[in-house]
Scaffold this motif. Structure first.
Motif, short mmCIF file in Angstrom:
data_model
loop_
_atom_site.label_atom_id
_atom_site.label_comp_id
_atom_site.label_asym_id
_atom_site.label_seq_id
_atom_site.Cartn_x
_atom_site.Cartn_y
_atom_site.Cartn_z
N HIS A 53 0.86 -1.19 0.00
CA HIS A 53 0.00 0.00 0.00
C HIS A 53 0.89 1.24 0.00
O HIS A 53 1.96 1.25 0.61
N SER A 54 0.44 2.28 -0.65
CA SER A 54 1.26 3.50 -0.76
C SER A 54 1.42 4.23 0.55
O SER A 54 2.34 5.03 0.73
N GLY A 55 0.53 3.99 1.51
CA GLY A 55 0.55 4.74 2.76
C GLY A 55 -0.52 5.81 2.78
O GLY A 55 -1.12 6.15 1.75
N SER A 56 -0.77 6.36 3.96
CA SER A 56 -1.86 7.32 4.13
C SER A 56 -1.46 8.45 5.07
O SER A 56 -0.51 8.32 5.85
N VAL A 57 -2.22 9.52 4.99
CA VAL A 57 -2.08 10.64 5.92
C VAL A 57 -3.47 11.01 6.42
O VAL A 57 -4.47 10.80 5.73
N ALA A 58 -3.53 11.54 7.63
CA ALA A 58 -4.80 11.98 8.21
C ALA A 58 -4.56 13.28 8.96
O ALA A 58 -3.44 13.58 9.38
N VAL A 59 -5.64 14.05 9.12
CA VAL A 59 -5.52 15.39 9.70
C VAL A 59 -6.54 15.58 10.81
O VAL A 59 -7.76 15.45 10.58
N LEU A 60 -6.06 15.86 12.01
CA LEU A 60 -6.93 16.30 13.09
C LEU A 60 -6.90 17.83 13.08
O LEU A 60 -5.95 18.44 13.57
N ALA A 61 -7.91 18.42 12.48
CA ALA A 61 -8.00 19.88 12.37
C ALA A 61 -8.74 20.43 13.58
O ALA A 61 -9.86 20.00 13.89
N LEU A 62 -8.12 21.38 14.26
CA LEU A 62 -8.62 21.91 15.52
C LEU A 62 -8.82 23.41 15.39
O LEU A 62 -7.90 24.13 14.98
N PRO A 77 -16.52 -1.92 2.48
CA PRO A 77 -16.09 -3.19 3.06
C PRO A 77 -16.71 -3.52 4.41
O PRO A 77 -16.91 -4.70 4.74
N VAL A 78 -17.02 -2.50 5.21
CA VAL A 78 -17.61 -2.76 6.52
C VAL A 78 -19.10 -2.44 6.57
O VAL A 78 -19.76 -2.68 7.58
N GLY A 79 -19.64 -1.89 5.48
CA GLY A 79 -21.07 -1.61 5.42
C GLY A 79 -21.55 -0.63 6.45
O GLY A 79 -22.62 -0.80 7.04
N ARG A 80 -20.77 0.44 6.65
CA ARG A 80 -21.14 1.44 7.65
C ARG A 80 -20.72 2.83 7.18
O ARG A 80 -19.78 2.97 6.39
N ARG A 81 -21.43 3.84 7.67
CA ARG A 81 -20.98 5.23 7.53
C ARG A 81 -20.15 5.53 8.77
O ARG A 81 -20.66 5.48 9.88
N LEU A 82 -18.88 5.84 8.56
CA LEU A 82 -17.94 5.97 9.66
C LEU A 82 -17.58 7.42 9.94
O LEU A 82 -17.53 8.25 9.03
N VAL A 83 -17.32 7.69 11.20
CA VAL A 83 -16.79 8.99 11.63
C VAL A 83 -15.28 8.96 11.45
O VAL A 83 -14.61 8.09 12.02
N GLU A 84 -14.76 9.90 10.68
CA GLU A 84 -13.34 9.87 10.35
C GLU A 84 -12.74 11.27 10.42
O GLU A 84 -13.45 12.28 10.38
N LEU A 85 -11.41 11.30 10.47
CA LEU A 85 -10.68 12.53 10.21
C LEU A 85 -10.48 12.66 8.70
O LEU A 85 -10.44 11.65 8.00
N PRO A 86 -10.35 13.88 8.18
CA PRO A 86 -9.96 14.02 6.77
C PRO A 86 -8.67 13.24 6.53
O PRO A 86 -7.71 13.34 7.31
N ALA A 87 -8.64 12.46 5.48
CA ALA A 87 -7.50 11.57 5.26
C ALA A 87 -7.46 11.15 3.80
O ALA A 87 -8.43 11.31 3.06
N GLY A 88 -6.32 10.58 3.42
CA GLY A 88 -6.20 10.08 2.05
C GLY A 88 -4.88 9.40 1.82
O GLY A 88 -4.04 9.27 2.73
N LEU A 89 -4.67 8.99 0.60
CA LEU A 89 -3.47 8.25 0.22
C LEU A 89 -2.26 9.17 0.13
O LEU A 89 -2.37 10.33 -0.28
N ALA A 128 0.09 -4.49 10.59
CA ALA A 128 1.42 -4.93 10.17
C ALA A 128 1.51 -6.42 9.86
O ALA A 128 2.44 -6.85 9.19
N GLY A 129 0.56 -7.21 10.33
CA GLY A 129 0.59 -8.63 10.02
C GLY A 129 0.09 -8.96 8.63
O GLY A 129 0.31 -10.08 8.15
N SER A 130 -0.59 -8.01 7.97
CA SER A 130 -1.17 -8.31 6.67
C SER A 130 -0.96 -7.22 5.63
O SER A 130 -1.39 -7.38 4.48
N SER A 131 -0.29 -6.13 5.98
CA SER A 131 -0.10 -5.04 5.03
C SER A 131 1.08 -4.18 5.47
O SER A 131 1.40 -4.10 6.65
N ASP A 132 1.73 -3.53 4.48
CA ASP A 132 2.79 -2.58 4.82
C ASP A 132 2.27 -1.15 4.91
O ASP A 132 3.05 -0.21 5.00
#
Length: 216
Positions: A53-62, A77-89, A128-132
């Protein structure tokens, strides 16, 4: 009794067991599914399947009132609307884009915001057991509306919702298990811990702090 001595250097360390055989089983838009045959120090062979995987970044904007910007997004994949921080690849890493620039780009693309004050909150391997895959979470302050052309959000992003919530409420939601996305949980707990340390958030690492999982 178990030893309570703290190692002189408490840190992850590089190590590479020999790979005797490697096969890429499938490739998708952002991931490659790989199989390695690995030789252990004891001499036995192991087969390990994992995802590149290319890796990701996320932002906690305050903001100045101690509110955090969260988005809600449907995750199939999880069939849910999730609460997240702004993030991406961090998919432009090979083109020289530093992690903080990727985080600023994602903040703009997903929320039309920009920030003036950036710090590193936390780094982690997602699984870490299934992805870099590795993620860096930033703290962004002095947040305001971006100027100029706005990003057009499409596909799942077109259905995102955003909301400013008090930090203490988000922290409680994490502790209650109502908010469960990894970057959100880790970012919120890291901020709470940083505030309890000498120097507070001003003692957090700078944006160009080393990131061994994704050197830049």
């Amino acid at each position: 009794m178990p030893s309570t001595d703290t190692p002189s250097t408490l840190a992850d360390s590089p190590e590479q067991w020999p790979v005797e055989q490697r096969e890429d089983l499938a490739a998708g838009g952002i991931t490659t599914f790989r199989r390695d045959r690995v030789r252990t120090p004891a001499g036995s062979a192991l087969v390990r399947d994992y995802i590149l995987h290319s890796g990701s970044v996320a932002v906690l904007a305050l903001d100045n009132e101690d509110n955090v910007l969260i988005i809600t997004q449907y995750r199939h994949p999880v069939g849910r609307r999730l609460v997240e921080l702004p993030a991406g690849l961090h998919d432009r890493r090979q083109r020289g884009e530093p992690p903080q620039e990727a985080a600023a780009r994602e903040l703009w693309e997903e929320t039309d915001l920009r920030a003036e004050d950036w710090r590193v909150l936390a780094d982690f391997y997602n699984s870490a057991g299934s992805s870099d895959e590795a993620t860096r979470v930033f703290l962004a302050r002095a947040v305001g509306k971006a100027t100029g052309e706005m990003h057009v959000r499409e596909e799942e992003e077109a259905h995102m919702e955003q909301l400013w919530v008090p930090f203490d409420e988000l922290l409680q939601a994490v502790l209650d298990g109502r908010v469960t996305t990894a970057a959100t949980v880790i970012g919120v707990l890291a901020l709470a811990a940083a505030r309890a340390q000498p120097g507070g958030v001003d003692a957090l690492r700078p944006v160009d702090a080393p990131w061994p999982a994704r050197p830049f």
